[in-house]
Design a protein around this motif. Structure first.
Motif, short mmCIF file in Angstrom:
data_model
loop_
_atom_site.label_atom_id
_atom_site.label_comp_id
_atom_site.label_asym_id
_atom_site.label_seq_id
_atom_site.Cartn_x
_atom_site.Cartn_y
_atom_site.Cartn_z
N UNK A 1 65.29 -11.26 4.70
CA UNK A 1 64.44 -12.45 4.88
C UNK A 1 64.74 -13.19 6.18
N UNK B 1 59.49 -22.40 -2.49
CA UNK B 1 60.55 -21.86 -1.63
C UNK B 1 60.88 -20.42 -2.01
N UNK C 1 70.54 -21.47 -4.95
CA UNK C 1 70.84 -22.29 -3.78
C UNK C 1 72.07 -21.86 -3.01
N UNK C 2 72.67 -20.76 -3.43
CA UNK C 2 73.78 -20.20 -2.65
C UNK C 2 73.21 -19.06 -1.83
N UNK C 3 73.44 -19.09 -0.53
CA UNK C 3 72.93 -18.02 0.33
C UNK C 3 73.51 -16.70 -0.19
N UNK D 1 68.93 -9.75 -8.93
CA UNK D 1 68.65 -11.14 -9.32
C UNK D 1 67.98 -11.23 -10.68
N UNK D 2 67.52 -10.10 -11.18
CA UNK D 2 66.77 -10.12 -12.44
C UNK D 2 67.42 -9.20 -13.45
N UNK E 1 68.92 -18.55 -0.69
CA UNK E 1 69.46 -19.02 -1.96
C UNK E 1 68.45 -19.14 -3.08
N UNK E 2 67.19 -18.79 -2.80
CA UNK E 2 66.18 -18.88 -3.85
C UNK E 2 66.25 -17.65 -4.75
N UNK E 3 65.99 -17.84 -6.02
CA UNK E 3 66.08 -16.74 -6.97
C UNK E 3 64.79 -16.63 -7.78
N UNK E 4 64.36 -15.41 -8.06
CA UNK E 4 63.16 -15.24 -8.88
C UNK E 4 63.46 -15.46 -10.36
N UNK E 5 62.51 -16.07 -11.05
CA UNK E 5 62.63 -16.20 -12.51
C UNK E 5 61.32 -15.72 -13.11
N UNK E 6 61.41 -14.75 -14.01
CA UNK E 6 60.21 -14.10 -14.53
C UNK E 6 59.33 -15.08 -15.32
N UNK F 1 68.35 -16.37 -13.41
CA UNK F 1 68.22 -15.53 -14.61
C UNK F 1 69.53 -14.87 -15.00
N UNK F 2 70.47 -14.77 -14.06
CA UNK F 2 71.73 -14.11 -14.39
C UNK F 2 72.81 -15.09 -14.83
N UNK G 1 60.62 -17.02 0.51
CA UNK G 1 61.86 -16.29 0.79
C UNK G 1 62.94 -17.14 1.41
N UNK H 1 73.85 -19.19 -9.35
CA UNK H 1 73.80 -18.78 -7.95
C UNK H 1 72.63 -19.43 -7.21
#
Lengths: 502, 493
Positions: free
Chosen positions: B327, A53, B206-208, A301-302, A60-65, B242-243, A57, B204
């Motif tokens: 997006x 997901x 899953x939060x838009x 986000x990073x 609510x999805x977030x990148x993790x290195x 990550x935050x 894109x 955060x």
């Protein structure tokens, strides 16, 4: 240094021109999963089967290195003898494209993970030049748009979306299309030695954007002296060239095109061009005015990517011997610089050679590899990884040559046998009676037989001692090639009473 | 029935544990209250059936002796949290009928603690607004009305559906998100408690996303104690964000005890703004006196860069939003415009039709401030100011433990009263945005009524990750204010 030597210049209508080339190489990081998601990186999977997901894109999805990708970038940086930045920043590069699901690519802009380094390249004429590396940064790959699946619609495959790429940027330190191709070859060798990129250009694991400009003779030296780009011509970028051959062709074409434009009184507009390999031309894609405004800013986000020097040191300890060091060692062991550079170009080849050369003369091993093994591989359309006879078996053959168990000629026959039929060379030699004959009695008998059959030749050879070679050949034939040629030579000289220098 | 729904979260929890009520009874009461309260438009999606099923499951666990921290307690979830299998809209047309195949970490934490989901509450589109009037699903009506008035008021924003739901007894508590004041401001104008935790306290994932460096989830509750209970379950470090920060989540409820004797409370002089109503100032002074009376020491502090906070916020937040909302392009999910010529047309029509005016305005602002030639003048300077604002707080916290300020410049206003002037709407956040820019925790506590009978809140600001002290100070204000008011339930008569 890169002196403007004559053969690097291109001749135009109004005089000679220098070409200046810089490169941006995208190298796909070898890793199990993507740069910011756990999705697989396997090549050739069904469309959209390696997509998380995050890669798609979704809200609510977030990148993790992925720590592995960071390690690979650091490894590559060390292999490029580059400065490793203990703190780097990921930025968002914003643009809309159907295969860019987030609407931005996560990349590194102002603060890349790797800074300046260098790559040494060897040219055919024995010249070595240093190509400066400007930086290496990590970024996400985009997906792929498919336009040939449906008459009205385009499809998008996101398997590649989010895969880690290293963008390696050189300084404008290349001067000919040969140098450009040699650089990419060397870079490919380095990342393959390091295991950080598989270098498969046809799978898109390595792609190059090439910046080409031309200037009047002397401009380049002025640029190297004070670093000012004003001495160089306006550059054009040729996007996504994906084979060594095309690189040389594209550079050559583009340099000639620019010279023609300038000599006809025109000016070069900074633009992005595409190389069409079918017609061998570069064509304009977009001008500087049409260039995207990517609106880079740090990705919130990073967190900044930070690690300790001790971690870098630990990675440095695991680095393999790289092509340059290997080459130096090979030269020291007795190989020519050229032979050594050919052998180290592919890690697999170098590894094969090292196994092959164990306990035998280095030059003899290199020659055997170049002339016999590579020749047969080439003939059969195989690569070194598919070679049917192991380095160990070939090493035995070389040993048998050097201890005179077999002659060089027999050795080639022996290789042909084990190449197609397999088997242990020593066993084959024993079983088929291929051992060299050093027994002087047998050789003498063969000589007598040849003399008896050719009395006229005996007279001729006395007048023309050079004809002795003919006798050697006949005696060898008589013994089925197994006679030791040196012994035959000596016995013939005595028997025919020939002078030593014959 | 109305007794059940007017309970606090702590009271309901204790009653369920004592088995004097079941989750099913409690949930059923809320489900019917929500149906009756439809004129408030607090919910975008009601999930009554699912709620009752979750309640039954909770009752089963209770019967078998498995009792989570929030076992069987019905909550409302801001429709910015992705909920697996339940439509999530961010109050935007562009998400269409998007049903997430995943659950946000915060809501997962709540369900893991045994909580029951009543539905998804309304909000300003993509959390961009201070009045819940930018929602594609219509304005939320504040349960409160001014004295002798039938005029519909706004419930604040962006968590206006959540604030209305808590104030109207449509849930025990609700989740909100706060990017510039979106929990605290609506809590203040509906007479309830709203807590924005330290940035990084709650995941955060899953939060838009609205503005990633500012967004933070938090609870909206009836009491400070309830906020403490909720935060304990919502907060967690999360490998998927990550935050998020790996600092132990303490038992906030337990840490409420002990009083505030010796606590140093800072009063930032820059928060006295020209033109603010006298009653706001008076309430603020009263708040300081309440704390002093309980043993706190009041100190005046300075946050010199406060005046730059609002412009800084309105550069940083739209900049991040312009990328975060890229997006939504009509390609993979959500709304896609019909009858398009090519991909550019698809983007332009889908986004033009899918986003509302305020969202478009902020995307334009954000795109502008990041553009070549403007980046240095706007985004880059805003980042520098953000650092200075953060430093202001660090210096202030050398002299005190918490700060006391008003939450909003005034009480709830009429529907439509500020929609024609975005700048006036943005002023709603003047006291709250600084906290987001500095990443600190802040809480709004109902402290009194305005002259026309509408709730007003006081804000307390704490040190990073010191929510425990913040909650204790907030409880001191709550105790002294003794705010027992509730809106008349005019919608269900």
């Amino acid at each position: 240094m890169n002196a403007p030597i004559k053969n690097k210049l291109l001749k135009g209508e109004t005089g000679e021109w220098e070409i200046v080339i810089g490169m941006e190489v995208h190298a796909q990081v070898l890793s199990q999963s993507k740069l910011f998601s756990g999705a697989s990186t396997t090549f050739g999977a069904d469309p959209n089967s390696n997509v998380s997901f995050i890669d798609a894109g979704f809200p609510g999805m977030l990148p993790v290195i992925n720590a592995k990708c960071v390690e690979q970038a650091v490894r590559t940086g060390l292999g490029l003898k580059a400065k490793i930045n203990l703190r780097s920043i990921f930025d968002r590069k914003n643009y809309f494209f159907p295969d860019l699901p987030q609407g931005y690519q996560i990349s590194q802009y102002k603060d890349p993970i790797v800074g300046e380094g260098e790559v040494l390249i060897d040219l055919k004429d024995g010249e070595s030049i240093k190509v400066g590396i400007e930086r290496l940064h990590l970024e996400q790959d985009a997906g792929k748009s498919l336009h040939d699946q449906h008459p009205d619609n385009s499809f998008v495959d996101l398997n590649r979306s989010g895969i880690a790429l290293m963008e390696i940027v050189t300084k404008p330190h290349m001067r000919t299309s040969e140098e450009a191709a040699a650089f990419l070859k060397k870079l490919r060798a380095i990342v393959r030695y390091l295991g950080t990129c598989d270098g498969n250009m046809d799978e898109g694991s390595m792609r190059a954007d090439i910046n080409v400009s031309v200037c009047r003779v002397g401009g380049y030296d002025k640029f190297r002296a004070d670093g000012s780009f004003k001495h160089l011509g306006t550059r054009c970028e040729i996007k996504n060239v994906n084979s060594m051959r095309f690189i040389a062709q594209a550079v050559e074409y583009e340099a000639r095109r620019q010279i023609e434009v300038i000599e006809a009184g025109g000016t070069i507009a900074q633009e992005t061009r595409r190389y069409d390999s079918k017609v061998g031309e570069t064509r304009s894609m977009r001008s500087k005015e049409e260039a995207h405004d990517y609106r880079y800013f740090p990705d919130p986000d990073l967190l900044p990517l930070e690690f300790e020097q001790s971690w870098v040191d630990a990675i440095a300890k695991t680095l393999p011997e790289l092509p340059d060091e290997k080459k130096a060692r090979f030269v020291q062991s007795g190989l020519s610089a050229y032979d050594a550079s050919v052998l180290v170009a592919e890690r697999e080849l170098a590894d094969y050679y090292e196994e092959l050369a164990k306990g035998v003369d280095a030059k003899a091993a290199a020659n055997w590899l170049n002339n016999e093994i590579l020749g047969r591989l080439n003939r059969d359309g195989l690569s070194i990884t598919d070679v049917p006879v192991s380095a160990h078996a070939n090493n035995a053959i070389i040993q048998m040559i050097s201890d005179k168990t077999i002659s060089g000629k027999i050795a080639k026959d022996l290789l042909d046998i084990v190449w197609t039929e397999g088997g242990d060379p020593r066993t084959v030699v024993e079983a088929r009676g291929m051992k060299q004959v050093t027994d002087t009695g047998a050789i003498d008998a063969a000589i007598e037989a040849v003399i008896a059959a050719n009395p006229d030749k005996v007279e001729e050879v006395k007048a023309k001692p050079k004809l002795a070679a003919w006798f050697v050949g006949q005696v060898m034939k008589q013994t089925g090639g197994k006679a030791n040629p040196a012994a035959v030579n000596a016995a013939l000289k005595t028997r025919l009473n020939l002078p030593d220098e014959g | 029935m109305s007794d059940l729904i007017s309970m606090t979260l702590a009271e309901a929890r204790d009653a369920i544990r004592a088995k004097t009520i079941s989750s099913r009874e409690l949930t059923g009461a809320f489900v019917s209250a929500i149906e009756k309260a439809r004129p408030l438009n607090a919910f975008i999606t009601e999930a009554g059936e699912q709620a009752l099923a979750m309640a039954d499951a909770a009752d089963k666990r209770i019967a078998s002796g498995q009792v989570g921290a929030l076992e069987g307690l019905p909550l409302a979830i801001k429709d910015l949290f992705c909920t697996k299998g339940v439509r999530t809209t961010a109050a935007s047309k562009i998400l269409g009928n998007f049903v997430p195949p995943y659950e946000s970490t915060v809501t997962q934490n709540l369900w893991d603690a045994g909580a029951v989901m009543l539905g998804k509450t309304n909000l300003d589109e993509f959390a961009m607004g201070s009045s819940n009037e930018t929602s594609a699903f219509g304005t939320v009506i504040n349960p409160w009305r001014a004295k002798n008035s039938n005029v519909n008021l706004v419930p604040g924003g962006s968590s206006g559906g959540s604030s209305a739901a808590v104030a109207a007894d449509l849930c025990l508590a609700a989740t909100g998100t706060d990017t510039g004041g979106s929990i605290r401001q609506p809590a203040a104008v509906t007479g309830r408690v709203g807590l924005k935790p330290t940035y990084g306290r709650c995941s955060r994932f899953g939060i838009v996303a609205f503005a990633s460096s500012l967004d933070q989830a938090g609870p909206m509750t009836k009491t400070v104690k309830d906020a403490a209970i909720m935060l304990k379950s919502m907060a967690s470090v999360d490998a998927k964000d990550s935050t998020s920060v790996d600092i132990e989540v303490p038992d906030y409820e337990k840490l409420l005890e002990g009083g505030i004797k010796g606590l140093k409370v800072g009063i930032p002089r820059e928060y006295r703004i020209d033109g603010a109503p006298a009653e706001i100032d008076a309430l603020w002074t009263k708040g300081a006196e309440w704390l002093k009376a309980q043993g706190a020491q009041i100190v005046e502090v300075s946050l010199p860069h406060t005046k730059y906070a609002l412009p800084t916020y309105y550069i940083v937040a739209p900049a991040e939003a312009s990328a975060n909302l890229a997006r939504y392009d009509g390609v993979r999910f959500g709304y896609r415009a019909e009858g398009v010529r090519d991909i550019t047309d698809l983007y332009e029509k889908s986004r033009g039709q899918g986003f509302g005016a305020e969202v478009q305005r902020r995307i334009l602002i954000g795109t502008y401030v990041l553009s070549a030639g403007y980046y240095d003048a706007y985004y880059s300077r805003a980042q520098k100011l953000r650092t200075l604002i953060k430093r202001d707080f660090e210096q202030a916290f050398e002299k005190c433990d918490v700060l006391l300020t008003p939450t909003t410049p005034g009480p709830a206003f009429g529907v439509g009263a500020k929609t024609s002037d975005p700048l006036e709407m943005y002023l709603q956040d003047v006291f709250t945005v600084t906290v987001n820019l500095a990443g600190l925790p802040g809480i709004s506590v109902p402290a009194g009524l305005s002259e026309n009978g509408l709730p007003l809140g006081l804000q307390l600001i704490g040190k990073a990750f010191d929510e425990a002290t913040l909650l204790r100070a907030a409880q001191a204000v709550e105790t002294a204010a003794d705010f027992k008011h509730s809106p008349a339930k005019w919608w269900s008569v």
